[in-house]
Write a protein that holds these residues in place. Structure first.
Motif, short mmCIF file in Angstrom:
data_model
loop_
_atom_site.label_atom_id
_atom_site.label_comp_id
_atom_site.label_asym_id
_atom_site.label_seq_id
_atom_site.Cartn_x
_atom_site.Cartn_y
_atom_site.Cartn_z
N GLY A 125 -10.48 76.23 -17.56
CA GLY A 125 -11.48 76.80 -17.06
C GLY A 125 -11.97 77.04 -16.01
O GLY A 125 -13.60 76.79 -15.22
N LEU A 126 -12.37 75.83 -15.25
CA LEU A 126 -13.34 74.77 -14.64
C LEU A 126 -13.53 74.24 -13.43
O LEU A 126 -12.23 73.44 -12.79
CB LEU A 126 -13.78 73.36 -15.73
CG LEU A 126 -14.76 73.20 -16.46
CD1 LEU A 126 -14.61 72.18 -17.55
CD2 LEU A 126 -15.85 74.48 -16.55
N GLY A 127 -13.98 74.66 -12.19
CA GLY A 127 -14.06 74.05 -11.05
C GLY A 127 -14.10 73.14 -11.52
O GLY A 127 -14.82 71.65 -11.38
N VAL A 128 -13.09 71.64 -9.58
CA VAL A 128 -13.64 70.72 -9.84
C VAL A 128 -13.89 69.78 -8.16
O VAL A 128 -13.80 70.61 -7.52
CB VAL A 128 -12.74 70.09 -10.07
CG1 VAL A 128 -12.23 68.22 -9.67
CG2 VAL A 128 -12.25 70.11 -11.31
N ILE A 129 -15.54 69.20 -7.95
CA ILE A 129 -15.61 68.76 -6.96
C ILE A 129 -15.60 67.40 -6.80
O ILE A 129 -15.91 66.46 -8.38
CB ILE A 129 -17.21 68.49 -7.20
CG1 ILE A 129 -17.49 70.12 -6.64
CG2 ILE A 129 -17.56 68.24 -6.00
CD1 ILE A 129 -19.23 69.70 -6.41
N VAL A 130 -14.00 66.72 -6.14
CA VAL A 130 -14.23 64.93 -5.86
C VAL A 130 -14.82 64.57 -5.67
O VAL A 130 -15.01 64.88 -4.09
CB VAL A 130 -12.31 65.01 -5.63
CG1 VAL A 130 -11.93 63.77 -5.53
CG2 VAL A 130 -11.23 66.19 -6.61
#
Length: 383
Positions: A125-130
């Protein structure tokens, strides 16, 4: 292929990048015109990018780059715990050197682990910044490091096409230094254009020079791209938040006694008066005299938010923190002031970090770090 040979290809790619940049309305070069950013985040992305946590030591300084060891670093239970604590996204700090091979391509097995990690974080349920988060890279002085940055994104950007763009974001480079802000601006725009060739609709995060600071942001001219965010890192005041780590050899124990907020200058100075280290006393006394409190902290964040409003450009605070050795009342008050100021200004943020002394320190056991309930309450992640 040796670097010299790859440089010819890089020149061709930069030419193509300039053509694409023209189509996007992006001016490349040190004399970039100031134009409205015209960037508006969709509501679902704003919800995702509300409260974040930097994952600092998974693909950055890994204990082992062996794929099985990398895969095991952060279990699904830890990801679920991060989400349950109220965090909506993570900033996945990736040291490009972990993935890059000498020929400029990405090592496929380790890349697969990174992509699997993104999928697992999404399932939690987490967004991710790469985030491209190199160590010992100095692209302002070394052409080979600039080339390596292009190589990294040439391999990573196509691999990210599979991910939901409402929950997956790209950050060009962590904390560029660059004494000449215009040189960094030109390079950043070239990298942006290269990424855009394969990720035309993903939201991309840009930053200013001077370590991605507020001062660096104020020197940056926004681009005409509707899907960009601008990042700021802020550890102000460094005497308190970082225990004056900018100067080796200080009396860290004395500095750790400093209060926040400063309500009584004389009482504040008394906390460092018994230090035998004159320089530490002087630094502590100077901090006390500056009168740091929640209002001053809010003023800095309000300056970042005002830049964003002025340029119609979303801004986030993607790094901040306070040293775990700072006295607990001051540390918690600092986190509370920071969280409240960011909330009032509508700024998403990401704490540095998970498994780091500035946020939730590393520990042994099944989870790399323990989420301190008092810190979570101070930050307001449950509200």
């Amino acid at each position: 292929m040796p670097f010299q040979g790859r440089g010819i290809l890089a020149g061709r790619r930069r030419t193509g990048a300039r053509l694409l940049a023209g189509a996007l309305g992006i001016a490349l070069g040190p004399m970039t015109a100031a134009v409205p950013a015209l960037a508006q985040l969709p509501s679902e992305q704003r919800a995702v990018l509300r409260r974040g946590l930097n994952i600092t030591n998974w693909f950055r300084f890994p204990a082992s780059a062996e794929p099985a060891r990398l895969r095991a670093y952060l279990p699904d239970t830890a990801m679920a715990e991060i989400r349950a604590a109220g965090f909506t996204f993570v900033r996945l700090c990736i040291q490009p050197q972990v993935l890059l091979r000498p020929d400029g391509t990405l090592e496929p097995t380790r890349l697969a682990v990174v992509l699997e990690a993104i999928e697992r974080l999404h399932r939690a349920g987490l967004g991710v910044i790469v985030d491209a988060h190199p160590e010992s890279w100095y692209p302002e002085d070394h052409p080979e490091h600039r080339q390596a940055l292009f190589d990294f994104w040439r391999g990573m950007a196509p691999a990210m096409r599979r991910f939901d763009r409402s929950r997956t974001f790209v950050e060009v480079l962590n904390e560029p230094i660059f004494r000449d802000h215009a040189v960094w601006a030109a390079l950043q725009l070239e990298v942006l254009a290269v990424i855009r060739t394969v990720l035309p609709l993903h939201t991309i995060i840009l930053t200013g020079a001077d370590w991605g600071s507020l001062e660096g942001l104020q020197q940056l001219r926004p681009v005409r791209d509707p899907r960009v965010i601008y990042s700021v890192h802020d550890y102000t005041p460094g005497v308190l938040a970082g225990l004056a780590s900018f100067e080796p050899g200080l009396d860290a124990a004395a500095i750790a006694r400093l209060p926040f907020p400063v309500t009584d200058v004389a009482a504040c100075r008394a906390t460092v008066a018994d230090s035998a280290h004159a320089r530490s006393r002087a630094i502590g006394e100077f901090y006390c005299g500056e009168g740091w409190n929640a209002a001053r902290l809010h003023e800095r964040l309000a300056t970042a938010a005002a830049w964003g409003r002025r340029h119609d450009a979303p801004v986030m605070i993607l790094e901040f923190g306070a040293h775990a050795h700072l006295n607990r009342p001051a540390r918690l008050a600092y986190f509370e002031a920071f969280g409240q100021a960011a909330g009032r200004e509508g700024l998403g943020w990401a704490l540095w970090g998970y498994g780091d002394i500035m946020g939730f320190p590393a520990r042994s056991g099944p989870h790399p770090a323990q989420l301190d309930p008092a810190v979570l309450r101070a930050l307001g992640t449950g509200s």
